[in-house]
Design a protein around this motif. Structure first.
Motif, short mmCIF file in Angstrom:
data_model
loop_
_atom_site.label_atom_id
_atom_site.label_comp_id
_atom_site.label_asym_id
_atom_site.label_seq_id
_atom_site.Cartn_x
_atom_site.Cartn_y
_atom_site.Cartn_z
N UNK A 14 33.59 55.44 31.23
CA UNK A 14 34.93 55.92 31.51
C UNK A 14 35.70 54.92 32.37
N UNK A 15 35.05 54.37 33.37
CA UNK A 15 35.69 53.40 34.26
C UNK A 15 36.02 52.12 33.50
N UNK A 16 35.09 51.64 32.69
CA UNK A 16 35.30 50.40 31.93
C UNK A 16 36.43 50.57 30.92
N UNK A 17 36.44 51.68 30.22
CA UNK A 17 37.48 51.91 29.22
C UNK A 17 38.84 52.09 29.86
N UNK A 18 38.86 52.62 31.05
CA UNK A 18 40.11 52.75 31.79
C UNK A 18 40.72 51.37 32.06
N UNK A 19 39.86 50.40 32.28
CA UNK A 19 40.32 49.03 32.51
C UNK A 19 40.71 48.36 31.19
N UNK A 20 39.82 48.44 30.21
CA UNK A 20 40.02 47.68 28.97
C UNK A 20 41.01 48.33 28.00
N UNK A 31 39.49 51.74 43.17
CA UNK A 31 40.01 52.50 44.31
C UNK A 31 40.08 53.99 44.03
N UNK A 32 40.55 54.35 42.84
CA UNK A 32 40.66 55.76 42.47
C UNK A 32 39.29 56.43 42.37
N UNK A 34 36.48 55.32 43.85
CA UNK A 34 35.64 55.09 45.03
C UNK A 34 34.49 54.12 44.76
N UNK A 35 34.76 53.16 43.89
CA UNK A 35 33.75 52.17 43.52
C UNK A 35 33.96 50.86 44.25
N UNK A 36 32.91 50.09 44.31
CA UNK A 36 33.02 48.72 44.77
C UNK A 36 33.64 47.92 43.63
N UNK A 37 34.66 47.15 43.92
CA UNK A 37 35.37 46.39 42.89
C UNK A 37 34.45 45.44 42.13
N UNK A 38 33.53 44.82 42.83
CA UNK A 38 32.62 43.87 42.17
C UNK A 38 31.68 44.57 41.19
N UNK A 39 31.30 45.81 41.50
CA UNK A 39 30.46 46.57 40.56
C UNK A 39 31.21 46.84 39.27
#
Length: 50
Positions: A14-20, A31-32, A34-39
């Motif tokens: 879900x996080x990856x698809x939100x970006x791509x 940020x939304x 609560x993840x580490x940006x590098x992860x």
């Protein structure tokens, strides 16, 4: 001492698809959620390779 969190495959996808797909920035998504940006960057890179 740092804590290591285990995220589900569904959460990562879900996080990856939100970006791509949705075009949201890594900084914004991490940020939304609560993840580490590098992860998140690693997840996106891994997804793009496979």
């Amino acid at each position: 001492m740092s804590r290591k969190f285990k995220y589900s495959k569904e959460f990562k996808l879900k996080a990856v698809l939100s970006v791509l797909i949705d075009g949201h920035g890594v900084t914004n998504v991490s940020g939304k959620l609560g993840l580490n940006e590098s992860d998140l960057k690693k997840w996106v890179k891994y997804y793009e390779l496979y």
